[in-house]
Design a protein around this motif. Structure first.
Motif, PDB file in Angstrom:
ATOM      1  N   LEU A  40       0.834  -1.205   0.000  1.00 30.37           N
ATOM      2  CA  LEU A  40       0.000   0.000   0.000  1.00 30.37           C
ATOM      3  C   LEU A  40       0.862   1.246   0.000  1.00 30.37           C
ATOM      4  CD1 LEU A  40      -2.533  -1.173   2.743  1.00 30.37           C
ATOM      5  CD2 LEU A  40      -2.607  -1.581   0.273  1.00 30.37           C
ATOM      6  N   LEU A  41       0.283   2.297  -0.487  1.00 30.90           N
ATOM      7  CA  LEU A  41       1.007   3.571  -0.523  1.00 30.90           C
ATOM      8  C   LEU A  41       0.238   4.601   0.288  1.00 30.90           C
ATOM      9  CD1 LEU A  41       3.354   5.201  -1.631  1.00 30.90           C
ATOM     10  CD2 LEU A  41       2.008   5.634  -3.686  1.00 30.90           C
ATOM     11  N   ARG A  42       0.955   5.213   1.204  1.00 35.81           N
ATOM     12  CA  ARG A  42       0.320   6.220   2.067  1.00 35.81           C
ATOM     13  C   ARG A  42       1.155   7.498   2.012  1.00 35.81           C
ATOM     14  NH1 ARG A  42       0.112   3.530   7.089  1.00 35.81           N
ATOM     15  NH2 ARG A  42       1.813   4.617   8.074  1.00 35.81           N
ATOM     16  N   ILE A  43       0.519   8.585   1.716  1.00 31.68           N
ATOM     17  CA  ILE A  43       1.219   9.871   1.653  1.00 31.68           C
ATOM     18  C   ILE A  43       1.060  10.563   3.008  1.00 31.68           C
ATOM     19  CG2 ILE A  43       1.319  12.105   0.475  1.00 31.68           C
ATOM     20  CD1 ILE A  43       2.241   9.767  -1.286  1.00 31.68           C
ATOM     21  N   LEU A  66       9.897   3.181 -11.481  1.00 29.93           N
ATOM     22  CA  LEU A  66      10.772   2.122 -10.947  1.00 29.93           C
ATOM     23  C   LEU A  66      10.063   0.767 -10.893  1.00 29.93           C
ATOM     24  CD1 LEU A  66      12.397   4.195  -8.066  1.00 29.93           C
ATOM     25  CD2 LEU A  66      13.513   3.461 -10.182  1.00 29.93           C
ATOM     26  N   GLY A  67       8.838   0.729 -11.381  1.00 34.31           N
ATOM     27  CA  GLY A  67       8.115  -0.546 -11.428  1.00 34.31           C
ATOM     28  C   GLY A  67       7.548  -0.972 -10.090  1.00 34.31           C
ATOM     29  N   MET A  68       7.361  -0.005  -9.199  1.00 35.14           N
ATOM     30  CA  MET A  68       6.768  -0.331  -7.893  1.00 35.14           C
ATOM     31  C   MET A  68       5.307   0.086  -7.940  1.00 35.14           C
ATOM     32  SD  MET A  68       9.680   0.520  -5.093  1.00 35.14           S
ATOM     33  CE  MET A  68      10.941   1.451  -5.898  1.00 35.14           C
ATOM     34  N   TYR A  69       4.444  -0.877  -8.157  1.00 40.67           N
ATOM     35  CA  TYR A  69       3.018  -0.610  -8.346  1.00 40.67           C
ATOM     36  C   TYR A  69       2.271  -0.922  -7.059  1.00 40.67           C
ATOM     37  CZ  TYR A  69       4.784  -1.067 -13.096  1.00 40.67           C
ATOM     38  OH  TYR A  69       5.530  -0.939 -14.231  1.00 40.67           O
ATOM     39  N   TRP A  70       1.594   0.073  -6.542  1.00 38.49           N
ATOM     40  CA  TRP A  70       0.891  -0.095  -5.271  1.00 38.49           C
ATOM     41  C   TRP A  70      -0.491  -0.685  -5.501  1.00 38.49           C
ATOM     42  CZ3 TRP A  70       2.590   4.374  -7.527  1.00 38.49           C
ATOM     43  CH2 TRP A  70       1.618   5.205  -8.067  1.00 38.49           C
ATOM     44  N   ASP A  71      -1.003  -1.280  -4.447  1.00 40.77           N
ATOM     45  CA  ASP A  71      -2.344  -1.877  -4.502  1.00 40.77           C
ATOM     46  C   ASP A  71      -3.356  -0.881  -3.954  1.00 40.77           C
ATOM     47  OD1 ASP A  71      -1.785  -4.656  -5.394  1.00 40.77           O
ATOM     48  OD2 ASP A  71      -0.500  -4.637  -3.627  1.00 40.77           O
ATOM     49  N   GLY A  72      -4.502  -0.840  -4.579  1.00 37.05           N
ATOM     50  CA  GLY A  72      -5.612  -0.020  -4.071  1.00 37.05           C
ATOM     51  C   GLY A  72      -5.355   1.464  -4.211  1.00 37.05           C
ATOM     52  N   GLU A  73      -6.186   2.218  -3.507  1.00 39.56           N
ATOM     53  CA  GLU A  73      -6.121   3.677  -3.556  1.00 39.56           C
ATOM     54  C   GLU A  73      -4.953   4.185  -2.722  1.00 39.56           C
ATOM     55  OE1 GLU A  73      -9.098   6.092  -4.313  1.00 39.56           O
ATOM     56  OE2 GLU A  73      -9.201   4.481  -5.814  1.00 39.56           O
ATOM     57  N   VAL A  74      -4.385   5.290  -3.150  1.00 39.30           N
ATOM     58  CA  VAL A  74      -3.367   5.946  -2.330  1.00 39.30           C
ATOM     59  C   VAL A  74      -4.077   6.622  -1.156  1.00 39.30           C
ATOM     60  CG1 VAL A  74      -1.589   7.732  -2.291  1.00 39.30           C
ATOM     61  CG2 VAL A  74      -1.965   6.381  -4.375  1.00 39.30           C
ATOM     62  N   ALA A 192      -2.953   0.455  11.464  1.00 38.19           N
ATOM     63  CA  ALA A 192      -4.055  -0.417  11.913  1.00 38.19           C
ATOM     64  C   ALA A 192      -5.220  -0.347  10.924  1.00 38.19           C
ATOM     65  CB  ALA A 192      -4.506  -0.003  13.313  1.00 38.19           C
ATOM     66  N   ALA A 193      -5.576   0.862  10.511  1.00 36.86           N
ATOM     67  CA  ALA A 193      -6.735   1.017   9.611  1.00 36.86           C
ATOM     68  C   ALA A 193      -6.496   0.313   8.278  1.00 36.86           C
ATOM     69  CB  ALA A 193      -7.010   2.499   9.379  1.00 36.86           C
ATOM     70  N   GLN A 194      -5.254   0.299   7.825  1.00 41.20           N
ATOM     71  CA  GLN A 194      -4.936  -0.323   6.539  1.00 41.20           C
ATOM     72  C   GLN A 194      -4.604  -1.812   6.684  1.00 41.20           C
ATOM     73  OE1 GLN A 194      -1.962   2.852   5.209  1.00 41.20           O
ATOM     74  NE2 GLN A 194      -3.186   2.621   3.370  1.00 41.20           N
ATOM     75  N   GLY A 195      -4.650  -2.302   7.902  1.00 46.68           N
ATOM     76  CA  GLY A 195      -4.376  -3.725   8.133  1.00 46.68           C
ATOM     77  C   GLY A 195      -2.936  -4.110   7.852  1.00 46.68           C
ATOM     78  N   VAL A 196      -2.025  -3.166   8.068  1.00 48.20           N
ATOM     79  CA  VAL A 196      -0.606  -3.436   7.781  1.00 48.20           C
ATOM     80  C   VAL A 196      -0.071  -4.495   8.752  1.00 48.20           C
ATOM     81  CG1 VAL A 196       1.712  -2.388   7.845  1.00 48.20           C
ATOM     82  CG2 VAL A 196      -0.201  -1.153   6.787  1.00 48.20           C
ATOM     83  N   THR A 197       0.538  -5.533   8.185  1.00 51.71           N
ATOM     84  CA  THR A 197       1.122  -6.589   9.031  1.00 51.71           C
ATOM     85  C   THR A 197       2.627  -6.421   9.166  1.00 51.71           C
ATOM     86  OG1 THR A 197       1.489  -8.029   7.123  1.00 51.71           O
ATOM     87  CG2 THR A 197      -0.611  -8.293   8.305  1.00 51.71           C
ATOM     88  N   ASP A 198       3.251  -5.764   8.153  1.00 51.45           N
ATOM     89  CA  ASP A 198       4.704  -5.670   8.138  1.00 51.45           C
ATOM     90  C   ASP A 198       5.168  -4.284   7.732  1.00 51.45           C
ATOM     91  OD1 ASP A 198       4.104  -8.670   7.754  1.00 51.45           O
ATOM     92  OD2 ASP A 198       6.254  -8.591   8.221  1.00 51.45           O
TER      93      ASP A 198
END
Ligand code: GLU
Length: 299
Positions: A40-43, A66-74, A192-198
């Motif tokens: 995910l990408l968060r600004i 650079l070929g780093m494609y994020w998932d979902g909405e920013v 937490a809201a984005q469900g980040v595990t790592d």
């Protein structure tokens, strides 16, 4: 490996990405791919005085090139102020925060700092307003009441880490005197809201980890696992950063940036034909490392 891996990259738009931030992005992206996870990408654009107009668009373009494609909405933190307010209200109802009337100057003058805090470059807050604002004082910022004790965690790169947050940092700010939500609060709420595990990021944020973990636990969130990568230094030994005028990435040569970042992570250059191939090979090398000692002791 957990199937539900969720990683993220969370740049602050105070300028374009430089090599130091590229290395952090590469590590977090490859780790997500190696786990078949999402990225995910968060600004992190809450600190409005430091936000540079146009930087967000440049960062998105840089990642894409650079070929780093994020998932979902920013996710843009500046659009989530009510979410941070809700977390603040929860902390208030738990009596875990209090208003502080101290100025920076007063705090700086009142403490010399413990050895640990000097190592981390922090000055612990002495707790002046912990039991109520001194007479005649108005609240400026809001601080989190740090519970006593040591926070220990395993960093997937560095191994076991621990910090006594109360001694090293003291009660820390979650809402600044200028009304801006502090990084520490926003990052915890959003992970937490984005469900980040790592969380995979630069070692400059290692000293924030224990703070974020204790805050997350207080809010009842699960705590993501962490991996902090070594910082990239410039020729004079200073951390590459926007404050030190690190050069923006040269997007005319994206492969060179990827290879250089990969080397800075301690790997050998990859023999690849294009960017897609770079990511495929980098991912398989990373997976091999993961299977050996879970990255700990990589270099
Ligand atoms: N926004 C932070 C930075 O650019 C990173 C936050 C994080 O990864 O926790 O330094």
């Amino acid at each position: 490996m957990p199937l539900s891996y969720v990683g993220r990259f969370a740049p602050s738009p105070s300028g374009p990405l430089h090599l130091g931030s590229a290395v952090a992005a590469v590590a977090s992206y490859v780790d997500a791919r190696a786990h078949d996870g999402s990225w995910l990408l968060r600004i992190e654009d809450l600190d409005t005085p430091r936000v540079v107009t146009g930087a967000t668009d440049i960062i998105l373009q840089q990642l894409y090139t650079l070929g780093m494609y994020w998932d979902g909405e920013v996710l843009h933190q500046s659009r989530r102020l009510n979410i941070y307010q809700a977390a603040f209200d929860t902390l208030l109802s738990l009596n875990s925060i209090y208003p502080c009337g101290c100025t920076r100057r007063e705090i700086a003058d009142s403490v010399s700092g413990t050895l640990e805090s000097q190592l981390y470059g922090e000055r612990p807050y002495p707790g002046t307003c912990r039991h109520g604002l001194p007479e005649g004082r108005q609240g400026l910022s809001w601080r989190f009441r740090v519970p006593e004790g040591v926070i220990a965690f395993k960093d997937r790169w560095l191994g076991r880490m621990e910090q006594n947050v109360g001694q090293a940092v003291g009660d820390f700010v979650i809402r600044r005197a200028d009304g801006i939500w502090a990084y520490q609060l926003a990052v915890v709420v959003d992970d937490a809201a984005q469900g980040v595990t790592d969380v995979v990021r630069g070692e400059d944020l290692l000293s924030s980890t224990a703070r974020q973990q204790v805050l997350a636990s207080t809010l009842g969130y699960s705590v993501p696992s962490v991996l902090h990568i070594p910082l990239v230094m410039d020729k004079s030994g200073l951390k590459l950063s926007k404050q030190n005028n690190a050069a923006p990435l040269d997007l005319t040569r994206p492969m060179e940036i990827l290879q250089k970042s990969w080397e800075l992570l301690g790997f050998e250059r990859l023999k690849v034909i294009n960017i897609e191939d770079f990511w495929a090979q980098a991912t398989s090398v990373w997976v091999q490392r993961l299977s050996r000692a879970n990255l700990h002791g990589i270099n």
